[in-house]
Design a protein around this motif. Sequence first.
Motif, PDB file in Angstrom:
ATOM      1  N   ILE A 113       3.780   7.857 -10.261  1.00  0.00           N
ATOM      2  CA  ILE A 113       4.394   7.279  -9.069  1.00  0.00           C
ATOM      3  C   ILE A 113       3.287   6.804  -8.137  1.00  0.00           C
ATOM      4  N   THR A 114       3.387   5.548  -7.708  1.00  0.00           N
ATOM      5  CA  THR A 114       2.305   4.972  -6.912  1.00  0.00           C
ATOM      6  C   THR A 114       2.838   3.919  -5.954  1.00  0.00           C
ATOM      7  N   THR A 115       1.930   3.388  -5.157  1.00  0.00           N
ATOM      8  CA  THR A 115       2.280   2.392  -4.153  1.00  0.00           C
ATOM      9  C   THR A 115       1.980   0.982  -4.639  1.00  0.00           C
ATOM     10  N   PRO A 116       2.802   0.008  -4.277  1.00  0.00           N
ATOM     11  CA  PRO A 116       2.483  -1.381  -4.605  1.00  0.00           C
ATOM     12  C   PRO A 116       1.552  -2.018  -3.591  1.00  0.00           C
ATOM     13  N   PHE A 117       1.276  -1.307  -2.479  1.00  0.00           N
ATOM     14  CA  PHE A 117       0.433  -1.865  -1.424  1.00  0.00           C
ATOM     15  C   PHE A 117      -0.910  -1.150  -1.429  1.00  0.00           C
ATOM     16  N   SER A 118      -1.823  -1.687  -2.235  1.00  0.00           N
ATOM     17  CA  SER A 118      -3.145  -1.104  -2.425  1.00  0.00           C
ATOM     18  C   SER A 118      -4.008  -2.158  -3.098  1.00  0.00           C
ATOM     19  N   TYR A 119      -5.300  -1.861  -3.229  1.00  0.00           N
ATOM     20  CA  TYR A 119      -6.133  -2.745  -4.036  1.00  0.00           C
ATOM     21  C   TYR A 119      -5.752  -2.573  -5.501  1.00  0.00           C
ATOM     22  N   VAL A 120      -5.945  -3.596  -6.290  1.00  0.00           N
ATOM     23  CA  VAL A 120      -5.467  -3.616  -7.669  1.00  0.00           C
ATOM     24  C   VAL A 120      -6.042  -2.473  -8.508  1.00  0.00           C
ATOM     25  N   ALA A 121      -7.204  -1.943  -8.136  1.00  0.00           N
ATOM     26  CA  ALA A 121      -7.838  -0.892  -8.938  1.00  0.00           C
ATOM     27  C   ALA A 121      -6.943   0.323  -9.110  1.00  0.00           C
ATOM     28  N   PHE A 141      -3.902  -6.176   1.706  1.00  0.00           N
ATOM     29  CA  PHE A 141      -3.792  -6.327   0.261  1.00  0.00           C
ATOM     30  C   PHE A 141      -2.782  -7.423  -0.091  1.00  0.00           C
ATOM     31  N   TYR A 142      -3.159  -8.290  -0.966  1.00  0.00           N
ATOM     32  CA  TYR A 142      -2.295  -9.372  -1.414  1.00  0.00           C
ATOM     33  C   TYR A 142      -2.695  -9.734  -2.850  1.00  0.00           C
ATOM     34  N   PRO A 143      -1.715  -9.918  -3.736  1.00  0.00           N
ATOM     35  CA  PRO A 143      -0.277  -9.787  -3.518  1.00  0.00           C
ATOM     36  C   PRO A 143       0.185  -8.338  -3.669  1.00  0.00           C
ATOM     37  N   SER A 144       1.456  -8.096  -3.414  1.00  0.00           N
ATOM     38  CA  SER A 144       2.032  -6.788  -3.694  1.00  0.00           C
ATOM     39  C   SER A 144       1.894  -6.527  -5.192  1.00  0.00           C
ATOM     40  N   LEU A 145       1.378  -5.349  -5.550  1.00  0.00           N
ATOM     41  CA  LEU A 145       0.967  -5.097  -6.936  1.00  0.00           C
ATOM     42  C   LEU A 145       2.117  -5.123  -7.936  1.00  0.00           C
ATOM     43  N   GLU A 178       6.287  -6.381  -0.468  1.00  0.00           N
ATOM     44  CA  GLU A 178       6.146  -7.813  -0.715  1.00  0.00           C
ATOM     45  C   GLU A 178       6.125  -8.598   0.591  1.00  0.00           C
ATOM     46  N   SER A 179       6.958  -8.183   1.529  1.00  0.00           N
ATOM     47  CA  SER A 179       6.995  -8.857   2.831  1.00  0.00           C
ATOM     48  C   SER A 179       5.696  -8.642   3.596  1.00  0.00           C
ATOM     49  N   VAL A 180       5.254  -7.387   3.682  1.00  0.00           N
ATOM     50  CA  VAL A 180       4.017  -7.087   4.415  1.00  0.00           C
ATOM     51  C   VAL A 180       2.825  -7.770   3.754  1.00  0.00           C
ATOM     52  N   ALA A 181       2.742  -7.701   2.435  1.00  0.00           N
ATOM     53  CA  ALA A 181       1.607  -8.290   1.718  1.00  0.00           C
ATOM     54  C   ALA A 181       1.497  -9.791   1.981  1.00  0.00           C
ATOM     55  N   SER A 182       2.612 -10.459   2.184  1.00  0.00           N
ATOM     56  CA  SER A 182       2.594 -11.905   2.420  1.00  0.00           C
ATOM     57  C   SER A 182       2.219 -12.250   3.858  1.00  0.00           C
ATOM     58  N   ARG A 183       2.213 -11.236   4.755  1.00  0.00           N
ATOM     59  CA  ARG A 183       2.028 -11.514   6.186  1.00  0.00           C
ATOM     60  C   ARG A 183       0.824 -10.798   6.803  1.00  0.00           C
TER      61      ARG A 183
END
Length: 357
Positions: free
Chosen positions: A75-83, A307-311, A326-331
């Motif tokens: 379980i993880t977050t989509p809002f992070s660096y891709v690593a 961070f962009y895009p949402s992972l 997705e909304s935050v990552a775009s803004r």
Amino acid sequence: MINVTKTFLPSLSEYQSTIKTAWNNEWLTNRGELVLELEEKLKSYLDISNIIITNNGTIPLQIALKLFGGNGEIITTPFSYVASSATIVWENCTPIFVDIDPQYLTIDESKIEKAITSKTTAILATHVFGNPCNIVAIEAIAKKHSLKVIYDAAHCFGVKFNNKSIFEYGDVSTCSFHATKIFHTAEGGAMFTNDLEIQHKLFYSHNFGHNGPLEFHGLGINGKISELQAAMGLTILPHMDKIITERKKVVEFYNNKLDFSKVKDLKIRENTLWNFSYYPLIFDSEKQLLQVQKELNDHNIFPRRYFYPSLNTIEYMKGSKMPISESVASRIMCLPLYVGLKLEELEKIVLLINSNL
């Protein structure tokens, strides 16, 4: 040119003075004198019990997932660096994304339990821009479901939560010492744990599995840092008070001068001693962000969409919709923040942003 960040460098003479030890010892790698000295000084500076410094900030995540992922669901977050999520896939586990809290931008702890299945083996949560996750809630959930907790604390050097180092939380916590970070070893990282058994596993895992020079305790990889990198860290460390103070001044300038009627800044979680690691600005729309970004770029100023895009939207992740992330990552866009930014440069950045909102 004003970039989003700039590596802090000590004087060349300072670095040469430190690295002379490696020349005198004729020892450049395999945990030499400088590596051991840096670990001890970091334990003292950060007020932590254990640390293993590594050759980059990603290998600690790989090692933690190799030890505790079990080819299961993480379980993880989509809002992070891709690593953070790419490592999950790299270690043959499956990332299960949980959307983020719209204020703190960290994983929404209230949505974690719903994502847990019989295949779940761990939670890998990112402290975003040095802003802690809801550690108390996550640890309670993990304990209830017998899950390991791995914290991607890449941005968290010096951060404290509830008067304790952020690295003291979780089964394993990791940090990046990349050249763009507050504290750096040019390239490097670290892993932390309070569990001595886990600490032993982390240690042999980053050193090919060695248990002494001739025996092997288990599977390992080469995650060791060199004396050259450690020398950089030892030379940077005495400057940390200056680095934090100068970055704080930049943050306070932005806080006082930006027009927050049309944009938002990062909300820092309560009981946090923050490290002024990034200055993210959240716009009302992506269109507004792109307009401001173009104006800044036209004046040789280069913030970063981070961070962009949402992972969850990356093809190999195959994640479900995460509307908040997705909304935050775009803004969201990080403004220039580093030691050496001049007042006239900051004034120009703020003027260009405010006049284009």
